[in-house]
Scaffold this motif. Sequence first.
Motif, short mmCIF file in Angstrom:
data_model
loop_
_atom_site.label_atom_id
_atom_site.label_comp_id
_atom_site.label_asym_id
_atom_site.label_seq_id
_atom_site.Cartn_x
_atom_site.Cartn_y
_atom_site.Cartn_z
N GLU A 63 0.81 -1.20 0.00
CA GLU A 63 0.00 0.00 0.00
C GLU A 63 0.85 1.26 0.00
N LYS A 64 2.06 1.17 0.58
CA LYS A 64 2.93 2.34 0.62
C LYS A 64 4.39 1.91 0.49
N THR A 65 5.23 2.85 0.13
CA THR A 65 6.65 2.57 -0.04
C THR A 65 7.33 2.52 1.32
N THR A 66 8.61 2.11 1.32
CA THR A 66 9.34 2.07 2.58
C THR A 66 9.53 3.47 3.17
N GLY A 67 9.46 4.49 2.31
CA GLY A 67 9.58 5.87 2.78
C GLY A 67 8.27 6.44 3.31
#
Length: 103
Positions: free
Chosen positions: A27-31
């Motif tokens: 759903e989201k990046t590591t950042g």
Amino acid sequence: MAAIALSVSTVKPLGDRVFIKVSESEEKTTGGIFLPDSAKEKPQVGEIVAVGPGKRHDNGTIHTIDVAIGDKVLYSKYAGTDIKLGTEEYVLLSEKDILAIVS
């Protein structure tokens, strides 16, 4: 033409094919940036929910499949046929497209 109601319990793969429930995509990046649906990549990891009997050789013997129901596997990115049952996504693919068992 009659409609057929498909569910995981009614799908039985033939030959050396396996039926895999696709893992959820990130759903989201590591950042911490949330990804829209158009930017998400197709997952390559899933759990096997059904297995065919195995590949039949010309002499009639059957080579059994090396994976079992419940195994988490890594498979080729563009392999198999995508199937959606309800809200769940599945892939029907050949055993040769499975790259590894993930523990």
